[in-house]
Design a protein around this motif. Structure first.
Motif, mmCIF file in Angstrom:
data_model
loop_
_atom_site.group_PDB
_atom_site.id
_atom_site.type_symbol
_atom_site.label_atom_id
_atom_site.label_comp_id
_atom_site.label_asym_id
_atom_site.label_seq_id
_atom_site.Cartn_x
_atom_site.Cartn_y
_atom_site.Cartn_z
ATOM 1 N N UNK A 18 -31.077 24.559 -27.738
ATOM 2 C CA UNK A 18 -30.454 25.188 -26.264
ATOM 3 C C UNK A 18 -29.018 24.877 -26.545
ATOM 4 N N UNK A 19 -28.493 23.895 -26.895
ATOM 5 C CA UNK A 19 -26.972 23.600 -26.939
ATOM 6 C C UNK A 19 -26.496 23.328 -28.589
ATOM 7 N N UNK A 20 -26.345 24.328 -29.177
ATOM 8 C CA UNK A 20 -25.864 23.877 -30.618
ATOM 9 C C UNK A 20 -24.643 23.324 -30.663
ATOM 10 N N UNK A 21 -23.795 23.121 -29.603
ATOM 11 C CA UNK A 21 -22.690 22.260 -29.565
ATOM 12 C C UNK A 21 -22.784 20.842 -29.756
ATOM 13 N N UNK A 22 -24.094 20.323 -29.426
ATOM 14 C CA UNK A 22 -24.521 18.994 -29.597
ATOM 15 C C UNK A 22 -25.218 19.054 -30.932
ATOM 16 N N UNK A 23 -25.134 20.033 -31.949
ATOM 17 C CA UNK A 23 -25.945 19.837 -33.171
ATOM 18 C C UNK A 23 -25.032 20.804 -34.147
ATOM 19 N N UNK A 24 -23.834 20.314 -34.540
ATOM 20 C CA UNK A 24 -23.059 21.433 -35.147
ATOM 21 C C UNK A 24 -23.592 21.572 -36.471
ATOM 22 N N UNK A 25 -24.018 20.876 -37.013
ATOM 23 C CA UNK A 25 -24.672 21.239 -38.378
ATOM 24 C C UNK A 25 -25.575 22.324 -38.245
ATOM 25 N N UNK A 26 -26.609 22.501 -37.314
ATOM 26 C CA UNK A 26 -27.378 23.420 -36.997
ATOM 27 C C UNK A 26 -26.557 25.036 -36.941
ATOM 28 N N UNK A 27 -25.349 24.748 -36.280
ATOM 29 C CA UNK A 27 -24.637 26.122 -35.983
ATOM 30 C C UNK A 27 -23.968 26.539 -37.134
#
Length: 414
Positions: free
Chosen positions: A343-352
């Motif tokens: 929902x919020x890829x800012x929390x998971x920068x590796x995903x982005x």
């Protein structure tokens, strides 16, 4: 604000035994903390001398800490290493198997002024490392008052965090640290913006950890024989939300062997998934290798990071729920990884980042999952994804060395 925080901690401490009667999770959380300060004192009586303390929230942050723990232990084996956990999901697996470079593990007591004072007085750390986040005001304040150097490693900050939205209680916690090692430039800019300048862009120590795991992965000859050279799909740390789209994929795709490692070791979800699968499946804990099977359930903790060595493609769970698990583990083996669209890829920068460079693939439903799997079955597309993973890993390994170079100002060769 400080008195309100301390009051809330005291109330939590008083209510915890009552809540534990009705919640198994809280019961583990609370019972594990009983007598912890005395246990720390007993350990230090038997093991005097210099000690380095790492605090981690859970298992993922412990994995981030391990490269630095190992490096510090190699530099000076006489230093004791202690690791405290906040979450049972980190402490419980860690306590059940030997921790090679760690001399003592425990829960972190609740963050009351008395607990912080007694814990630090008993532990007597020479240096303290917090990993990524999980900052506790009274512990930080106590360490600062005692002039014990405090470091934060693998920090990844966001603009919407309270540290940067307003002055006061939460922002003050940042200034307790002697030095902060960030994962990215955005975190550096945010720290500069509040006037904290003693920081270094070191990167994410998880890259060092996954590289190390890939170089010395645990061997499983029985799983190697079971795959029989057939492409294998590894599903790591999966939840019910993930399996809702993965079970139809497994049932209609005959190209792979399937390794399923759930997030939880609760047998009920595994039994439910097994009942919906049309292919023969077995459990690792009671595996009769003479029986034919296409699906292997991993019903224990500690194997997953090495199981990605068998994967042609991996799927990592948690993206549809509370939080995506570690996608760097399969990428460390050069394995393209799929995951639920967070929902919020800012929390998971590796995903982005993995998505942008072409080795990580977001899916939001079964149709997207099928499309990406079919795309990766094209050898050209697959090789591009593998190359992207390998390049990204090579570019980011080395955070531990960058941290060590700065630490010599405080710790010398220790």
């Amino acid at each position: 604000m400080n008195w309100m925080y301390n009051f809330s901690m005291k109330i939590a401490e008083l209510l915890m035994p009552l809540v534990a009667l009705f919640s198994s999770k809280i019961r583990v959380f609370w019972s594990g903390r009983k007598g912890v300060i005395d246990a720390v004192g007993d350990f230090r009586k038997r093991n005097p001398g210099a000690l380095i303390w790492f605090h981690v929230a859970s298992l993922g942050e412990y994995e981030q800490a391990k490269p630095l723990i190992k490096a510090l232990k190699e530099r000076n084996s006489t230093h004791k290493i202690a690791v405290s956990f906040f979450s049972p999901s980190g402490f419980e697996p860690a306590k059940n198997k030997p921790q090679k470079e760690v001399d003592f593990i425990c829960y972190l007591p609740l963050d009351t002024p008395r607990n912080a004072s007694d814990f630090v007085a008993n532990l007597k750390p020479s240096y303290v490392f917090f990993v990524k986040y999980d900052l506790w005001n009274n512990f930080l304040s106590e360490l600062k008052n005692k002039k014990i150097p405090i470091f934060l490693i693998s920090a990844a900050f966001r603009q919407d965090q309270l540290y940067f939205r307003q002055k006061g209680f939460f922002r003050n916690q940042i200034f307790f640290f002697d030095h902060i090692f960030t994962q990215n430039q955005e975190s550096q800019k945010l720290l500069d913006g509040i006037g904290f300048h003693t920081h270094t862009l070191a990167g994410d120590t998880r890259f060092d950890r996954v590289w190390e795991t890939a170089q010395s992965a645990q061997e499983f000859p029985e799983i190697y024989a079971w795959t029989g050279g057939k492409p294998t799909f590894v599903l790591g740390s999966v939840w019910q939300e993930d399996m809702e789209i993965l079970i139809p994929l497994i049932n209609q795709n005959n190209n792979y062997k399937w390794i399923i490692a759930p997030h939880s070791m609760d047998p009920k979800p595994m039994e439910m998934w097994q009942s919906k699968l049309k292919k023969p499946s077995v459990y690792y804990s009671n595996w009769d290798t003479n029986l034919p099977s296409d699906i292997l359930f991993i019903d224990n903790v500690g194997m997953l990071s090495s199981l990605y060595q068998f994967a042609r493609i991996a799927y990592v769970g948690g993206g549809f729920g509370k939080g995506l698990h570690n996608i760097l583990e399969p990428l460390g083996f050069g394995v393209p990884v799929l995951f639920g669209k967070v929902h919020n890829d800012r929390k998971f920068p590796e995903a982005k980042t993995s998505h942008e460079i072409g080795c990580g693939f977001k899916v939001k439903n079964f149709e997207e999952l099928i499309g990406i799997v079919e795309s990766l079955e094209d050898q050209g597309n697959y090789e591009l994804a593998v190359k992207a993973a390998q390049t990204w890993l090579a570019e980011n390994v080395g955070a531990t060395d960058r941290i060590l170079n700065v630490l010599t100002r405080w710790m010398g060769k220790a």
